[in-house]
Design an enzyme around this catalytic site. Structure first.
Site, short mmCIF file in Angstrom:
data_model
loop_
_atom_site.label_atom_id
_atom_site.label_comp_id
_atom_site.label_asym_id
_atom_site.label_seq_id
_atom_site.Cartn_x
_atom_site.Cartn_y
_atom_site.Cartn_z
N GLY A 278 1.02 -1.23 -0.15
CA GLY A 278 -0.07 -0.09 -0.13
C GLY A 278 0.85 1.27 -0.02
N GLY A 280 2.51 4.66 1.33
CA GLY A 280 2.72 5.19 2.98
C GLY A 280 4.58 4.76 3.35
CG ASN A 281 6.27 7.70 5.47
OD1 ASN A 281 6.70 7.93 4.43
ND2 ASN A 281 5.82 8.62 6.14
CB VAL A 282 4.73 1.13 6.99
CG1 VAL A 282 4.99 -0.27 7.27
CG2 VAL A 282 4.63 1.89 8.47
CD GLU A 303 -4.24 0.20 -4.61
OE1 GLU A 303 -5.34 -0.57 -4.92
OE2 GLU A 303 -4.20 0.76 -3.72
CG ASN A 393 -7.03 7.98 3.54
OD1 ASN A 393 -7.30 9.28 4.15
ND2 ASN A 393 -5.86 7.58 3.79
N GLY A 397 -7.76 -0.37 -2.37
CA GLY A 397 -7.37 -1.73 -2.84
C GLY A 397 -7.03 -2.72 -1.98
#
Lengths: 513, 513
Positions: A278, A280-282, A303, A393, A397
């Site tokens: 996904g 993001g920072n992680v 995605e 949000n 996906g």
């Protein structure tokens, strides 16, 4: 109607004579949009949102409303779009219904205040549901493209999202031809025209992340194109910070898990299986960590494509990345544009109904890694609703990959707001991914492998491995008292206390109390 | 080792010379099962459970335990198995871990008391997860078959379930050759040998419910077959009652919905799209109602085939039904056996990884109709946990079809226990199917079409159309007060009251209070 444009290189970008006749200004173009229209626009994450139509549309809405008439539209997109786009249309109160994803404060606030309808659905379902007519007729599509070929086909820009569907279903089409998009992007896209509604569906013949089954361009009926706008505008950048210690610890546990899976014979040693991560920072930290894992020729079936992927491609760790969007930071955009000749051979951009398709995700055996707001002790995951009520949000996906992946993982710091919120709670007040789908949960403290475990065993593993030590006594206390109830059940809970963490937060500002 | 058997016709059923040498008694066969073994058996719903090994195994467990040693196994099946099987092994406390589904009171009680581990997973995931090794090594498989061919392949009986996988992965195999199973069943099965673990998966080339992609028999390594047992025993019957007024009212709403979808151009008029219906009287009533709908050449792509299907096939309403199991009543079994020459041309039995495969369900556009325990006002569905804690049966295939179906519906009477339990509640205390997946909810009072609606709109439709009138004021009161909260959010809830219906039931015996 044709206008002279100052945009550099634009003459090379509109190579079709018919469509060149439709060049006009954004202000003129948006006159084709009427109050009550359903408007479908390009954009998935930060890549490929229209640049000039939306400000013009916001102006038009403001003007019409100043004249005493109402003006709202239903807005359909790929996923999130540029912050500016979401904000402009929300500020003028121009959106009645929003679908399928957003991540912007103004829109979020209107949704949570009940001022805007928001339908939060799996991204792989969007095209299908629009074809099914669940969102009524699509009146206007606004699609950014990199150019128009001589025969009138369209060269996509930095994301595909649902653009193929928007162009197919809309009555009227406004094209933004953006000469800022590198011309070398042509050929990176794989637009599949084989989808259909049942009973006419056929197998999607993708068996590797780099398989190509479509064509590099969108088809469009020129008779539907009411306006072509010339732009030369940078894509919005995705925000990105350097991985912190927490993200790196999470990444470390994930990489150890990959080693464990390889030793167990469940994944090929060098190449693993196609990775999905996904935004993001992680996720960025996990992907970045792959550089140090001795892997080569990894593939990704995801995605979005973030900055970390560029380095992995450049040094050969990743052989190919499939995605529906480029979501790069300012630095990432610079790097991508500067070395596009390298990257274009290792990236395929697809429609989101294909990048997220359950059939392909299951077949390839995707390793699904997504963020979450919180998980409960039994493995149910809340990805969308803060305190169970306020949308953050959307599911995006995450369900497409989690439900059909080979291994389905959720990654999160163990706490938020300086420890006031625990990411592990007795019961999540909103479930986006059920206990049946969640297989692995990871925080900076460890990795809970839930596969093959019954609920009570899962609870102990999640508390011991993932919860912040400050919250473990509270969670164990809840579990033990729930298990001690007469008739405790397969999944023990104390219904009157199931949301005690959340209620404590609402009352005191901390789940700790 | 070979024994003479009194079972009629058995000589014709074991046509392979090698395996004929392995014929023995059930008591001898189960000596191959050791304490701590993982045992995988045939059976899906009432069809195809082994008939004589399990009583013998229960005896063996009792004897060993009488001798002072413990004896438990891990038990893997297709889905539920015959009531007797589940009960015998639960009563002797012989099961340590049960996977993936059960529906029997003794087993249920042990699971809810924390005495037996139960892993409740999507039925399409079972074979994959066993291949992945999540349940360790499979020591012994016990599989009922209708016969053994001359070349040593196995003719399946009334269900396939995971048998293909059990035969492939088990160290030792015990076969029950049941001469009661009609010989004419040979050829009705389509056992697909093309599945694999990634990265070696290929598209599953099914595009119609009646496509055949496999072979009519199971393959087996004869060296692994440690025992062959001869039986002549009827399949257990599935309980079935005549549709009551509530079931018929639900069926009426579903049939009206099909008409609506046809008029909207979303389904072919005569043939609709392939139907899936869960087990039970409501599903049976819906299917039975199709006889009066003017349809012809319908198809079904489902996991079980109930009595109602036989009449639909016989009168031409249904052209073909794909399933993994026959789950018939006593009368249904009689009818099926008496007219097997008709039915065998209109039925295909498949492995459950294919009957429930997300790829195929999505491609065919299956209309998914499943039962539920309860739904909440936003469309989240609880299929498994009574009052959020006590397992009823399990998720079964409901998620496989719901998540990937073309239209995903849940059907239920509006109340249970003479009105003391409402099937519509403020918040479900366990989520098996999320708001993102539930599209239509039906009770005897009406049909809530949730497609394209935001959560607050969904709530009004569900309360107005589906809730029992006695509960509507309570539900509306909750919703209105939740919406009136400052910062109510996208999905308004009052966390302290979200389970008030359930708590009232626990305290007073009725959700009405």
């Amino acid at each position: 109607m044709s206008m002279t444009s100052g945009a550099p290189g634009i003459a090379d970008r509109i190579r079709n004579a018919t469509l060149a006749q439709r060049v006009t200004s954004a202000a003129e173009a948006v006159k084709y949009i009427e109050p009550g229209d359903t408007v479908a626009i390009s954009g998935f994450a930060s890549g490929g949102t229209p640049k000039v139509s939306i400000p013009a549309l916001a102006d038009r809405i403001r003007e019409v409303r100043a004249g005493g008439s109402d003006f709202t539209i239903n807005l359909l997109t790929g996923a999130s779009v540029s912050t500016e786009t979401e904000q402009l249309l929300s500020e003028v109160e121009g959106i009645a219904l929003r679908m399928p994803y957003q991540s912007e404060p103004t829109a979020r606030s209107r949704i949570n205040n009940g001022q805007m309808d928001y339908v939060d659905i799996h991204l792989s379902h969007v095209a299908q549901q629009v074809w099914q007519g669940y969102y009524g007729h699509v009146d206007v599509a606004i699609v950014e493209v990199a150019g128009i070929t001589e025969n009138g086909e369209l060269i996509p820009s930095a994301s595909i999202g649902n653009n193929k569907t928007w162009l197919d279903v809309a009555d009227k089409i406004i094209l933004e031809v953006n000469s800022w998009v590198p011309a070398e992007l042509e050929g990176i896209h794989d637009v599949y025209y084989g989808t259909a509604l049942p009973p006419n569906r056929k197998p999607i013949q993708i068996t590797r992340a780099d398989d190509r089954i479509g064509q590099p361009t969108y088809r469009v009926d020129p008779a539907k194109v009411v306006a072509v706008i010339e732009t030369h505008a940078r894509d919005a950048a995705s925000p990105l910070t350097e991985p912190d210690a927490v993200s790196q610890a999470i990444a470390g546990h994930v990489l150890d898990f990959f080693d464990y899976e390889v030793r167990a014979g469940r994944m090929p040693a060098d190449t693993l299986l196609p990775l999905q991560a996904g935004i993001g920072n992680v996720a960025n930290a996990v992907l970045g960590g792959l550089d140090r894992g001795g892997y080569q020729n990894l593939t990704c079936y995801s995605e979005v494509l973030q900055d970390s992927m560029l380095a992995l491609i450049k040094d050969g760790t990743v052989a190919h990345a499939s995605s529906t969007s480029l979501a790069l930071s300012e630095a990432g955009i610079e790097e991508f544009v500067a070395n596009i000749d390298v990257y274009r051979n290792h990236i395929t951009l697809r429609p989101q109904e294909i990048s997220n398709h359950p059939e392909v995700v299951r077949r390839l055996g995707v390793i699904a890694m997504n963020g979450m707001l919180e998980a409960d002790i039994y493995g149910n995951v809340n990805s969308t609703h803060v305190m169970g009520t306020k949308i953050m949000n959307g599911i995006g996906g995450s369900g497409d990959f989690t439900r059909n992946g080979y291994v389905s993982m959720f990654l999160s710091p163990s706490t938020a707001r300086n420890g006031a919120i625990s990411a592990i709670v007795p019961m999540v007040p909103h479930v986006d991914h059920s206990e049946h789908d969640t297989q692995v949960i990871v925080t900076e403290f460890g990795l809970a492998d839930l596969r093959g475990l019954s609920p009570r065993r899962r609870a102990r593993v999640i508390i011991d491995k993932c919860a912040h030590p400050d919250y473990r006594p509270l969670l164990n206390d809840y579990l033990e008292r729930a298990e001690a109830l007469p008739d405790a059940g397969q999944t023990p809970h104390i219904l009157g206390e199931a949301f005690s963490f959340h209620q404590r937060f609402q009352e005191t500002g901390s789940m700790r109390g």
